[in-house]
Design an enzyme around this catalytic site. Structure first.
Site, mmCIF file in Angstrom:
data_model
loop_
_atom_site.group_PDB
_atom_site.id
_atom_site.type_symbol
_atom_site.label_atom_id
_atom_site.label_comp_id
_atom_site.label_asym_id
_atom_site.label_seq_id
_atom_site.Cartn_x
_atom_site.Cartn_y
_atom_site.Cartn_z
ATOM 1 N N HIS A 11 -9.407 -3.195 7.143
ATOM 2 C CA HIS A 11 -9.242 -1.955 6.151
ATOM 3 C C HIS A 11 -9.479 -1.769 4.641
ATOM 4 O O HIS A 11 -9.836 -2.849 4.831
ATOM 5 C CB HIS A 11 -7.598 -1.844 6.715
ATOM 6 C CG HIS A 11 -7.060 -0.660 6.801
ATOM 7 N ND1 HIS A 11 -6.608 0.290 5.382
ATOM 8 C CD2 HIS A 11 -7.635 0.716 7.832
ATOM 9 C CE1 HIS A 11 -6.055 2.000 6.342
ATOM 10 N NE2 HIS A 11 -6.820 2.082 7.691
ATOM 11 N N SER A 63 -7.804 4.229 -1.185
ATOM 12 C CA SER A 63 -6.915 3.127 -1.838
ATOM 13 C C SER A 63 -8.172 2.316 -1.810
ATOM 14 O O SER A 63 -8.603 1.007 -1.789
ATOM 15 C CB SER A 63 -6.771 2.317 0.224
ATOM 16 O OG SER A 63 -5.256 3.641 0.170
ATOM 17 N N ASP A 77 -1.916 -0.510 -4.406
ATOM 18 C CA ASP A 77 -2.532 0.556 -4.751
ATOM 19 C C ASP A 77 -2.482 1.921 -5.272
ATOM 20 O O ASP A 77 -3.236 2.608 -6.549
ATOM 21 C CB ASP A 77 -3.365 0.173 -3.619
ATOM 22 C CG ASP A 77 -3.020 1.146 -2.438
ATOM 23 O OD1 ASP A 77 -1.458 1.136 -2.131
ATOM 24 O OD2 ASP A 77 -3.363 0.865 -1.523
ATOM 25 N N HIS A 137 -1.760 10.938 -1.500
ATOM 26 C CA HIS A 137 -1.603 10.320 -2.584
ATOM 27 C C HIS A 137 -1.610 10.829 -3.665
ATOM 28 O O HIS A 137 -1.565 12.111 -3.211
ATOM 29 C CB HIS A 137 -2.868 9.797 -2.917
ATOM 30 C CG HIS A 137 -3.104 8.634 -1.307
ATOM 31 N ND1 HIS A 137 -4.350 7.850 -1.595
ATOM 32 C CD2 HIS A 137 -2.437 8.024 -0.233
ATOM 33 C CE1 HIS A 137 -4.604 7.100 -0.689
ATOM 34 N NE2 HIS A 137 -3.647 7.451 0.232
ATOM 35 N N ASP A 179 1.190 -1.150 -0.020
ATOM 36 C CA ASP A 179 0.255 -0.156 -0.200
ATOM 37 C C ASP A 179 1.056 1.661 -1.035
ATOM 38 O O ASP A 179 1.564 1.142 1.089
ATOM 39 C CB ASP A 179 -0.787 0.098 1.278
ATOM 40 C CG ASP A 179 -2.154 0.849 0.874
ATOM 41 O OD1 ASP A 179 -2.177 1.966 0.622
ATOM 42 O OD2 ASP A 179 -3.218 0.415 1.628
ATOM 43 N N THR A 213 -7.699 -2.195 1.712
ATOM 44 C CA THR A 213 -7.837 -3.036 0.613
ATOM 45 C C THR A 213 -7.993 -4.761 0.855
ATOM 46 O O THR A 213 -8.642 -4.659 0.728
ATOM 47 C CB THR A 213 -5.766 -3.260 0.674
ATOM 48 O OG1 THR A 213 -5.250 -1.574 0.368
ATOM 49 C CG2 THR A 213 -5.571 -3.802 -0.294
#
Length: 466
Positions: free
Chosen positions: A131, A80, A308, A429, A30, A133
């Protein structure tokens, strides 16, 4: 004759590469962009060999390497949840969605396809099981923050093995109402809950389905950062080993296992380079467990490594045509771990800490003034934070996506980054490419630049999932 031997050799290699994947490992780092991987390899080259270059991670040596785009259906920069959905379903969706489309209807995941194909299925992570993912492989919810509702989807998916830190909201719904604990619900659905690696080993033989989480009293939100791990902490490598052990039990029709290195993202949100590189090395250790399995079943095993999205916009260099990554070795703990130590120091001294005591502390924890020379300007920045925090008692914690840090800890991290000549674009991100590394049965399907939605499609083709 020699030509015939070479021809037969390459035919054999082709057959091995093109065989159907009975066993699938799907690793997701991640937040792990291209530069995060490159930086890790360059750091360990300096650290272990004292040389300029790279010390290759295991997974970067896989024979197939490419890159993938990551945008979501609604934004060039994904979160994510949408990225996890793309990596699990092969379809784009909106940011925050957990394996539902823009119409909020469930979309089938590759893990569900594997289960329908008669494979055993495992979902593992270094963060919480609910979470974004990991959830994107077994749950279908319109919002990633619906942790209780996501957890209720776990037994519905009926997968064989789940593992991670724990569960974030085991008794509270998304609308903040009290709800029955999820753990009796898991047990009624036939799951054995193991708390810690030793508990797993004690319970695994008799269990039909397994949920492996951290020991009671440890943080259910995540495993500790690799740089902070204690001897009794559950690790991602142990989780991977346990997953293989459990999924191979009984009649062996093959398995699908997703493993997420989730705290790479947390460290990149915090712009904590030393911790990031340790997290990627930690995921590589988990990959090694899978690779040892691959060596025993090379014609039937596929290992795919990807991410991701990229987080933080890390830049390896500060414009001076130089890097000093080896300085990071003197950072003994993550920024979170350092912050905790500073809070403990504050408490032990009843907030009456002298600057000389703080200098000694930072020398031990970060190497400052000892192994790592710092400039007058950098010392001034630390001293100013000290004055505000310990003299004037104006303690304003620095915040990133997943943590709050003592101001001196945050400043110390910025200074070690500066000394290492690492810059960061942001704390969120980016839309940067992510790497893809592949080995094993069906790896020939991954040889060109792709979109993240194509990765599960190609895995499904390699494994023969309909």
């Amino acid at each position: 004759m020699k030509k015939l031997i070479y021809t037969l050799f390459f035919v054999l290699i082709s057959v091995v590469a093109n065989g159907q994947a009975k066993y699938v490992f799907y690793f997701i780092g991640d937040g792990m962009g291209v530069n995060q991987v490159n930086g890790t390899e360059m750091y360990y080259a300096e650290l272990q060999n004292g040389r300029i270059g790279v010390e290759p991670l295991l997974f970067t040596q896989f024979p197939v390497a490419t890159m993938a785009t990551t945008f979501s259906a609604t934004n060039s920069v994904t979160d994510s949840a949408a990225a996890g959905t793309a990596l699990s379903t092969g379809k784009k969706t909106y940011n925050n969605a957990i394996s539902v489309g823009e119409d909020k209807k469930p979309m089938e995941t590759i893990a569900e396809k594997a289960k329908k194909a008669g494979k055993k299925v495992g979902i593992a992570t270094s963060v919480s099981v609910d979470h974004a993912t990991p959830a994107a492989f077994y749950a279908h919810q319109p919002n990633r923050n619906m942790y209780y509702e996501i957890a209720l989807d776990l037994p519905k998916a009926n997968f064989d093995f789940y593992a991670g830190g724990g569960f974030l909201k085991p008794t509270k719904t998304h609308d903040k109402k009290d709800a029955p604990s999820i753990f009796p619900i898991f047990e009624e659905a036939g799951y054995t809950v193991a708390r810690g690696y030793n508990d797993y080993k004690a319970k695994a033989d008799k269990a039909q389905k397994m949920i492996l989480i951290q020991e009671e009293g440890k943080n259910p939100g995540c495993l500790p950062y690799a740089i902070d791990q204690e001897e009794d902490d559950l690790t991602l490598a142990q989780i991977t080993e346990s997953a293989i052990d459990f999924l191979k039990k009984g009649k062996d029709k093959g398995f699908f296992l997703m493993v997420e290195g989730g705290k790479i993202d947390w460290a990149t949100h915090g712009n904590d380079a030393a911790t990031v590189f340790n997290e990627i090395k930690d995921m590589d250790a988990a990959v090694k467990v899978a690779y040892e399995f691959y060596k025993k079943h090379p014609k039937e095993t596929l290992i795919v490594i990807t991410a991701d999205h990229e987080t933080g916009g890390i830049v390896l260099g500060s414009g001076r045509y130089d890097l000093n990554l080896k300085a990071l070795q003197y950072q003994k703990k993550s920024t979170d771990g350092l912050s905790k130590r500073i809070s403990e120091l504050r408490k032990s001294k009843n907030n009456k800490v002298t600057w000389e005591e703080m200098k000694e502390f930072l020398g031990q924890e970060m190497g400052f003034w000892k192994e790592v020379p710092i400039s007058w300007k950098q010392e001034r920045e630390l001293r100013d934070e000290f004055e505000e925090s310990f003299v004037k008692n104006k303690v304003v914690f620095a915040e990133s996506m997943y943590s709050k840090s003592e101001p001196i800890a945050a400043r110390a991290k910025e200074i070690i980054n500066d000394i290492a000549m690492i810059n960061w674009a942001n704390g969120g991100h980016s839309a940067g490419y992510v790497p893809v590394f592949v080995i094993g049965a069906g790896s020939h399907l991954f040889g060109n630049k792709i979109d993240n939605t194509e990765i599960p499609q190609r895995i499904a083709k390699a494994a023969g999932y309909k």
